[in-house]
Every structure is written in C-alpha cells, then in structure tokens.
Design a protein around this motif. Structure first.
Motif, short mmCIF file in Angstrom:
data_model
loop_
_atom_site.label_atom_id
_atom_site.label_comp_id
_atom_site.label_asym_id
_atom_site.label_seq_id
_atom_site.Cartn_x
_atom_site.Cartn_y
_atom_site.Cartn_z
N HIS A 44 1.18 -1.01 -0.28
CA HIS A 44 0.28 0.21 0.09
C HIS A 44 0.61 1.42 -0.09
O HIS A 44 0.57 2.49 -0.54
N ILE A 45 1.89 1.13 0.65
CA ILE A 45 3.40 2.28 0.62
C ILE A 45 3.51 3.15 -0.59
O ILE A 45 3.53 3.50 -0.79
N GLU A 46 3.74 1.42 -0.93
CA GLU A 46 4.36 1.16 -2.65
C GLU A 46 3.50 1.96 -3.25
O GLU A 46 3.70 3.12 -4.32
N GLU A 47 2.66 2.20 -3.35
CA GLU A 47 0.88 1.65 -4.58
C GLU A 47 0.90 3.33 -4.09
O GLU A 47 0.81 4.19 -5.62
N GLU A 48 0.55 4.19 -3.01
CA GLU A 48 0.46 5.51 -3.02
C GLU A 48 1.20 6.18 -3.06
O GLU A 48 1.33 7.42 -4.14
N LYS A 49 2.75 6.11 -2.95
CA LYS A 49 3.67 6.17 -3.60
C LYS A 49 3.61 6.43 -5.84
O LYS A 49 3.86 7.58 -5.90
N ARG A 50 3.90 5.54 -5.42
CA ARG A 50 3.69 5.70 -6.87
C ARG A 50 2.05 6.08 -7.87
O ARG A 50 2.48 6.87 -8.73
N LEU A 51 1.04 6.64 -6.90
CA LEU A 51 0.01 7.19 -7.27
C LEU A 51 -0.09 8.72 -7.49
O LEU A 51 -0.48 9.49 -8.35
N ASP A 52 0.90 8.84 -5.93
CA ASP A 52 0.49 10.48 -5.52
C ASP A 52 2.15 11.79 -6.66
O ASP A 52 2.17 12.30 -7.16
#
Length: 513
Positions: A44-52
C-alpha cells in the motif's frame, strides 16, 4: 566475580539496551503480524507513492525526481520489517527518475519482478547516468514512460531498439524539441516484439508508430500528429478501442490515401483542439463502427467547412455500416454560451462537463470560448453562436432514415438565447404527412432564456405544437428552467397544446411577470 573494563562499559551498556529494546519490540503486537499482513501494508505504501507521482493527466511530476525508494523507510524500523521488505521484490519495482545512488539497489532488490519505469529530461544528469542501466532491463519492464529532449533522442531510440519488450503493456514517449525531428533506428523499436503492448501515448508524430508491433494496441493517445502519419498508425492498429487526439493535426505535405481506415473495434474517440476542417478531413478517412462514441473540442471555426459538412461526412456509408448517433450535444461554454442537446432518453442531463470517457452522449461537440470572433464584414459577435445552434437543429431535422441519426430522438434541450426559438420552430415544423421531423419527440426543455418581447416567436412555436398534435406526434412535456418573462398568459396558451402540464422551476415562476 566478572571484571568489566571501564573503557568497554559504555559499549556493553549500549548493547544491553539494544537487546532489551529488541526483546521489548518483539512483544509489541505490530511486530507479531504475519508476513502477509505486513506485505499488504508495504505494498500500500508503494502503491500510494506510485499514484502520488502523477498529476491529472497521468504524467510525471517534476517534484518527485530523485526521491528515495518508497519502502526504504520500513527497512529502518526493525530487523523483522527489514527482512520482510528485502525479501519482497515487488516493493522495489517503481523506478521513477531514480538517481544513480538508488538505481542499482532497486534493480538488485527487484530481482526479476516486472518494472514500472519513468524518466524525464528535466533531470538531465539522472537521465544520462541511468538510461543505459535501466533500459538494459527492457525485457522485464511492464510500464515505460520516457520524456526526452532532442539531445538524447538518438541514443534513447538505439536503446529501445536493442532488445524486445515481451511484457511491456504501457508505453508513453514524449519528446521536448523546438524543431521537428524524424525518428530513425537501424532496427525496429523493441526489435519488433511487444506482444502485450495495449496502451500507447506519444508526443511525436512519426511513421515509426505505423508498424505491426502496435497491432495489439487498444488505447492510443497522440499529440498533434500529421494526418498522413496518424492514418498510417491507425491502419496498423485494427484492435484499437479508444483514440484520443490532442491539439489538433500538424500540417504535412505528405500524400493522403483515398481509402478509409477500418476501425471496427473502436468504442470512443476524443478529438481536442482540432479545427472543424481537420475534423471533417480525419473522419472522411475513417470507417467507424455503428456504436462508436465521439467527443469533439473544436478550435476557432473558420474557413469553408460547416456542421453540415461534418454531419455529411459521418453519414457517407452507403451500406449503412457507419455510426448511428442516438444522442448529440453541442456546447459553447460561457461567456455567451449555448447548448443544444438531443437524446433518445426522456431524462435530460443538462449539467455539462467535458468528460468524454464517462459521458453517455454519443456525439459531443464543444466550441471553445474564443471560437466566435466577429469579422469586419461578417455578422456581429453575439449572432454567430446563435446561427451555429440553429443550424444544428435544422441539419438534424433534414436527416433522412438510414442515415447516421437514428430518428428516435425523444428529447431536445436548448439553452442560451430566446432567438434560438426561431430555428427550433423551423426544425420542428412539419411540411407534409411524408416529412414528419422528430417523430419520436416527447420532451422539449428550454433553459436560460429571456422571453421579453418574444411574443411572435412564441406564437410560431405554439403553432408548430398544434401542427404536430394534428399529425399525431404531439409534444408531451414542455420544461422551462431558469427562464425569464415567460408570462402567465403564455403558460396558459402552451398548456392547451401540450399533453401534460408545463413543468417550470421556481426561478421561472418567480420571473414570469
């Protein structure tokens, strides 16, 4: 009794404290979470970074250049978290302008997992230092976005042509250059092998995109290509489902083939910033399916082309195999705006926003605010949008069966000027029993109109309502929204010629005097 050297006492004390903290941390509930739960959190942390890292246009943000890996922080919490994170290759696959300091780490920790790669020319040092390394892993790149300048283009093209891209699904390629550049490589891009490529987004017009490599592409987003280059690319994309063209068509001296490009699977097409003339030229060279959805954002309307030309070129299908539009909207935003909407549904959504992918209108036409400019020998500024809206009403009324309009419109929405009523009246008029216009029409909605001094226009419209009733095609509902000066006596007169009650909102009633 054990003797402790005074010099080593601080170190021993620190080690003891570390052991105690480690034992204490191991008893905390968060340290006893199963690996699977921790990985869900880390992902989730990695995906949030990707979307940001992406803006509203899904493009690379400059502010994120040089950032450390998203999950680096969790590797410094405790040994357990570090172990779990380092043993999960998918946490290290997001390479977005990753600087040399971290690139080798990311490539090593991601092992053989598919990569998501984005690099921009705004980070020139990063691009030069890292491009060779990252594109060495082209066979395991799943998403690739490159924004390069004219200085790196030749080298980047060589790298893209050096290996196949067997798992590449999304490819975005943008070139920043003040001059036109022709792409050339000794070998085909991706060595002719990108079997899973489905989404192509390019900011450069070139024949390099007209290759069988792109035969499986479903979504194409292209910025200002020339018409010959675009048609050549589309001819190689028989599976295309969604086409987006931005900023119109570039000029070209290349010859244009006379035959049409078949796009049998196309579901939607959005053309933005394109002139009416170029729209007609493009559609004249496309063979579109019957259920395609088209959205047009037209640049200033000048030259000989008219909406009649646009509608005619859409209907040039002798076997009736072309698109059939069961809904249409033409809009010019405020100031001095207008809207005309036709639909087979009796539910009218008059709240307009330009969102062609989610919109259920089959044919949407938006005219830019600067489209209507008064010419020295032409009509006044404020008359030009009126003529456009009236022409659309009349042109549609003249369509015959088996053309691209279904003839099943149940509702018409007109917004903007009360003198639209004249054109609308002409469009709804029945000239004879064999020429009934809009036979399925049930609802007419008028919005934002000022009826002060328009008694003759309203009388003509009422006469048309009577005429339609006599031919058994009456108007069932008249809806008035945010209108002014529709007098009570007019309401009474129209109530006598519509099937149901007149539907007025509170604003219209408050200003009916």
């Amino acid at each position: 009794m054990m003797h402790i050297d005074e010099d080593s006492a601080p170190a021993a004390s620190a080690e003891s404290m570390r052991v105690l903290r480690s034992r204490s941390n191991s008893r905390v509930p968060v340290s006893r979470l199963p690996d699977e739960i921790l990985l869900m959190v880390f992902n989730h942390i990695e995906e949030e970074k990707r979307l940001d890292g992406y803006d509203s246009d899904d493009s690379l943000m400059i502010d994120d250049i040089g950032d450390a890996p998203a999950c680096l922080v969790v590797t410094h919490v405790c040994r357990y978290w570090r172990k779990v994170a380092l043993e999960c290759p998918t946490l290290w696959t997001l390479i977005r302008c990753t600087p040399p300091l971290w690139l080798d780490v990311m490539l090593e920790r991601s092992q053989k997992a598919p990569l998501v790669v984005s690099y921009s020319a705004f980070a020139i040092a990063v691009l030069e230092d890292c491009m060779d390394k990252v594109l060495l892993h082209l066979p395991r790149i799943k998403h690739l976005e490159l924004r390069v300048s004219e200085y790196e283009i030749a080298h980047v093209m060589d790298l893209l042509s050096s290996q196949p891209a067997p798992i590449l699904e999304n490819f975005k390629f943008f070139l920043y250059s003040s001059l036109p550049i022709t792409l050339s490589t000794p070998n085909p891009i991706f060595q002719g092998q990108a079997p899973l490529l489905r989404h192509l987004d390019v900011f450069i017009s070139d024949r390099i995109w007209s290759s069988c490599i792109f035969g499986g592409v479903r979504t194409l987003r292209v910025v200002r290509p020339s018409l010959p280059d675009l048609l050549a690319a589309l001819r190689c994309m028989p599976a295309l489902e969604q086409l987006t063209l931005l900023y119109g068509l570039a000029r070209s001296v290349q010859p244009i083939p006379f035959d049409k490009v078949p796009l049998a699977r196309l579901k939607s097409m959005a053309l933005s910033g394109i002139s009416l003339q170029n729209t007609v030229s493009l559609l004249a060279h496309l063979a579109l399916p019957i259920d395609v959805k088209i959205a047009l954002q037209l640049s200033p309307i000048t030259g000989p082309r008219t909406f009649a030309d646009l509608f005619s070129v859409m209907g040039e299908h002798p076997d009736a195999s072309g698109p059939v539009f069961r809904s249409l909207r033409a809009v010019k935003p405020y100031p001095d705006g207008f809207a005309v909407q036709f639909s087979t549904s009796t539910t009218i959504n008059s709240d307009y926003s330009w969102n062609p992918q989610d919109d259920d209108i089959r044919l949407s036409i938006e005219c830019y605010n600067q489209d209507f400019v008064a010419h020295p020998n032409g009509p006044p500024f404020d008359e030009i949008p009126r003529d456009t809206a009236i022409n659309i009403c009349q042109i549609i009324a003249q369509r015959r069966p088996r053309t691209f309009f279904s003839g099943e419109f149940e509702s018409i929405h007109v917004q903007g000027y009360s003198d639209f009523i004249g054109g609308l009246t002409a469009a709804l008029r029945i000239e004879g029993p064999s020429n009934v216009t809009y036979p399925s029409l049930r609802i007419l909605e008028l919005r934002n109109m000022l009826f002060d001094g328009e008694e003759l226009q309203l009388q003509n419209l009422r006469d048309v309502f009577i005429m339609r009733a006599q031919h058994n095609v009456p108007v069932h509902d008249l809806r008035l929204r945010r209108c002014k000066y529709f007098a009570p006596n007019q309401m009474q007169l129209f109530q006598e010629v519509v099937v149901n009650d007149i539907d007025c909102d509170k604003y219209t009633l408050d200003y009916s005097y």
